[in-house]
Scaffold this active site. Structure first.
Site, PDB file in Angstrom:
ATOM      1  N   CYS A 191       0.845  -1.194   0.000  1.00  0.00           N
ATOM      2  CA  CYS A 191       0.000   0.000   0.000  1.00  0.00           C
ATOM      3  C   CYS A 191       0.884   1.248   0.000  1.00  0.00           C
ATOM      4  O   CYS A 191       1.827   1.335   0.785  1.00  0.00           O
ATOM      5  CB  CYS A 191      -0.927   0.001   1.221  1.00  0.00           C
ATOM      6  SG  CYS A 191      -2.030   1.419   1.237  1.00  0.00           S
TER       7      CYS A 191
ATOM      8  N   CYS B 204       0.542   4.604   6.967  1.00  0.00           N
ATOM      9  CA  CYS B 204      -0.084   4.443   8.293  1.00  0.00           C
ATOM     10  C   CYS B 204       0.864   3.626   9.198  1.00  0.00           C
ATOM     11  O   CYS B 204       1.177   2.475   8.874  1.00  0.00           O
ATOM     12  CB  CYS B 204      -1.428   3.741   8.150  1.00  0.00           C
ATOM     13  SG  CYS B 204      -2.422   4.416   6.816  1.00  0.00           S
TER      14      CYS B 204
ATOM     15  N   CYS C 204       0.233  -0.135  10.280  1.00  0.00           N
ATOM     16  CA  CYS C 204      -0.313  -1.129   9.351  1.00  0.00           C
ATOM     17  C   CYS C 204       0.722  -2.079   8.745  1.00  0.00           C
ATOM     18  O   CYS C 204       1.776  -1.654   8.267  1.00  0.00           O
ATOM     19  CB  CYS C 204      -1.053  -0.399   8.239  1.00  0.00           C
ATOM     20  SG  CYS C 204      -1.943  -1.537   7.154  1.00  0.00           S
TER      21      CYS C 204
ATOM     22  N   CYS D 210     -17.247  -7.991   4.653  1.00  0.00           N
ATOM     23  CA  CYS D 210     -16.506  -6.754   4.451  1.00  0.00           C
ATOM     24  C   CYS D 210     -15.231  -7.026   3.654  1.00  0.00           C
ATOM     25  O   CYS D 210     -14.396  -7.821   4.088  1.00  0.00           O
ATOM     26  CB  CYS D 210     -16.185  -6.155   5.816  1.00  0.00           C
ATOM     27  SG  CYS D 210     -15.320  -4.595   5.686  1.00  0.00           S
TER      28      CYS D 210
ATOM     29  N   CYS E  42     -19.995  -4.769   2.608  1.00  0.00           N
ATOM     30  CA  CYS E  42     -19.225  -3.621   3.081  1.00  0.00           C
ATOM     31  C   CYS E  42     -17.902  -3.640   2.339  1.00  0.00           C
ATOM     32  O   CYS E  42     -17.358  -4.719   2.079  1.00  0.00           O
ATOM     33  CB  CYS E  42     -18.992  -3.742   4.591  1.00  0.00           C
ATOM     34  SG  CYS E  42     -17.925  -2.425   5.237  1.00  0.00           S
TER      35      CYS E  42
ATOM     36  N   CYS F  36     -19.491   3.251   7.864  1.00  0.00           N
ATOM     37  CA  CYS F  36     -18.808   2.542   8.952  1.00  0.00           C
ATOM     38  C   CYS F  36     -17.534   3.337   9.196  1.00  0.00           C
ATOM     39  O   CYS F  36     -16.666   3.395   8.326  1.00  0.00           O
ATOM     40  CB  CYS F  36     -18.499   1.109   8.510  1.00  0.00           C
ATOM     41  SG  CYS F  36     -17.430   0.220   9.659  1.00  0.00           S
TER      42      CYS F  36
ATOM     43  N   ARG G  29     -18.539  -1.522  17.273  1.00  0.00           N
ATOM     44  CA  ARG G  29     -17.882  -2.815  17.015  1.00  0.00           C
ATOM     45  C   ARG G  29     -16.581  -2.972  17.773  1.00  0.00           C
ATOM     46  O   ARG G  29     -15.674  -2.145  17.675  1.00  0.00           O
ATOM     47  CB  ARG G  29     -17.634  -3.000  15.523  1.00  0.00           C
ATOM     48  CG  ARG G  29     -17.021  -4.355  15.223  1.00  0.00           C
ATOM     49  CD  ARG G  29     -16.995  -4.716  13.752  1.00  0.00           C
ATOM     50  NE  ARG G  29     -18.281  -4.516  13.143  1.00  0.00           N
ATOM     51  CZ  ARG G  29     -18.485  -3.751  12.069  1.00  0.00           C
ATOM     52  NH1 ARG G  29     -17.491  -3.162  11.487  1.00  0.00           N
ATOM     53  NH2 ARG G  29     -19.691  -3.627  11.573  1.00  0.00           N
TER      54      ARG G  29
END
Ligand code: SAM
Ligand code: DTB
Ligand code: SF4
Length: 328
Positions: A53, A57, A60, A97, A128, A188, A260
């Site tokens: 990616c 972040c 991650c 998801c 999702c 979400c 959640r």
């Protein structure tokens, strides 16, 4: 009654700093006034494109900026996604998801994700996706294909955001959430605790989420899963009561939202999880894996639900599945 979206930081701080048991009691009262107290919504996650990616972040495993030893994987086939969705449905999940390690979907990816939404939706599951930033047209096309929810987390406070991610801004996040809402998708959006943030940052995150024009229908509260090779790998673990406080305050501020208990659940005892449910969490991810990290499998969760007398919420059929579209 419309839930409030004019909460002040002072009010939120006051809620957050209450004695733990008072906070839990208040959150449980709000929970009981808005939801069936012993029901839990279960979602399953699948990574449809893993690793490499371009975003940085710091938490991650999938960022190309760090050496997390993760094996990257190109887009998996729609057929494989449908197989996984069938397994998720059979094990009791009501929502599936699908996540991709993208900064944003490219136009060339759109036919792939739209086809996937249609096929998963046709199984009778809620759908999702979490694909990074979306423009308005992408959000509209996902909605037209039958997508129910889009996940896009604010993650932490506006003030702490640039300490965690430098390749995009907090306002970029809000813009995508706006496109998602305008397209008529359900939102979400939540965050992560345990990133080295302080209590004011957790309050700041809760303030941002609860003052959005419409509250997210679903609010995941993740606890950092430390990933070797990432900048946050060696952080001291945040005390679990801070995670539970964050859940409880989210429940009070956003009484109609599903809260959640998300990443990090693997490290919680049954009794910690029971406290989180007491605090108003009424949703979780089940399945052996989240996107790249291990998670409680369906068998382990069934045992926990049985022990606590929790019932798994069934997927609500959509209007089109009831045939009402055809009758109109
Ligand atoms: N790439 C998309 C994005 O960033 O929106 C979707 C996938 S991303 C993995 C979804 C969310 O997972 C992040 O916003 C973050 O809250 C959570 N997450 C990612 N890695 C995590 C970790 N190591 N521990 C806890 N939560 C994590
Ligand atoms: C969310 O808030 N948590 C999920 C989902 N939304 C996409 C992702 C958790 C990922 C945890 C780390 C991993 O498995 O890579
Ligand atoms: Fe990429 Fe999402 Fe991971 Fe950030 S959280 S590095 S955007 S996959």
């Amino acid at each position: 009654m419309q839930p409030r979206n004019d909460w002040t930081r002072e009010e939120i701080q006051h809620l957050y700093e209450q004695p733990f048991l008072d906070l839990l009691f208040q959150a449980q009262q709000v929970h009981r006034a808005h939801f069936q107290p012993n029901q839990i919504q279960v979602s399953t996650l699948l990574s449809i494109k893993t690793g490499k990616c371009p975003e940085d972040c710091k938490y991650c495993s999938q960022s190309a900026h760090y050496d997390s030893q993760l094996e990257a994987e190109r887009r998996i086939t729609v057929e494989k996604v449908v197989q996984e969705a069938q397994i998720a449905k059979a094990s009791g999940s009501s929502r599936f998801c699908m996540g991709a390690a993208w900064r944003n979907p490219h136009e060339r990816d759109m036919p792939y994700v739209l086809e996937m939404v249609k096929e998963v939706k046709a199984l009778g599951l809620e759908t999702c996706m979490t694909l990074g930033m979306l423009n308005a047209s992408q959000a509209e096309r996902l909605k037209d294909a039958g997508l129910d929810y889009y996940n896009h987390n604010l993650d932490t406070s506006r003030e702490y955001y640039s300490h965690i991610i430098s390749t995009r801004s907090f306002d970029d996040r809000l813009n995508t959430l706006d496109h998602v809402r305008q397209a008529g998708l359900k939102v979400c959006s939540g965050g992560i605790v345990g990133l080295g943030e302080n209590q004011q940052d957790r309050i700041g995150l809760l303030h941002e989420l609860s003052t959005l024009p419409i509250h997210p229908e679903s609010v995941p509260i993740n606890m950092l899963v430390p990933i070797a090779g990432t900048p946050l790998a060696e952080l001291e673990r945040l005390d679990v009561t801070e995670w539970i406080r964050t859940i409880a305050v989210a429940r009070i501020l956003m009484p109609n939202s599903y809260i959640r208990l998300s990443a990090g659940r693997e490290s919680l005892s049954d009794s910690d999880q029971a406290l989180a449910f007491m605090a108003g969490a009424n949703s979780l991810f089940s399945g052996e894996k989240l996107l790249t990290t291990p998670n409680a499998g369906a068998g382990q969760d069934q045992r926990l639900f049985k022990k606590l007398g929790l019932q798994v919420e069934k997927a609500r059929p959509s209007i089109s599945q009831l045939g009402i579209d055809a009758m109109a």
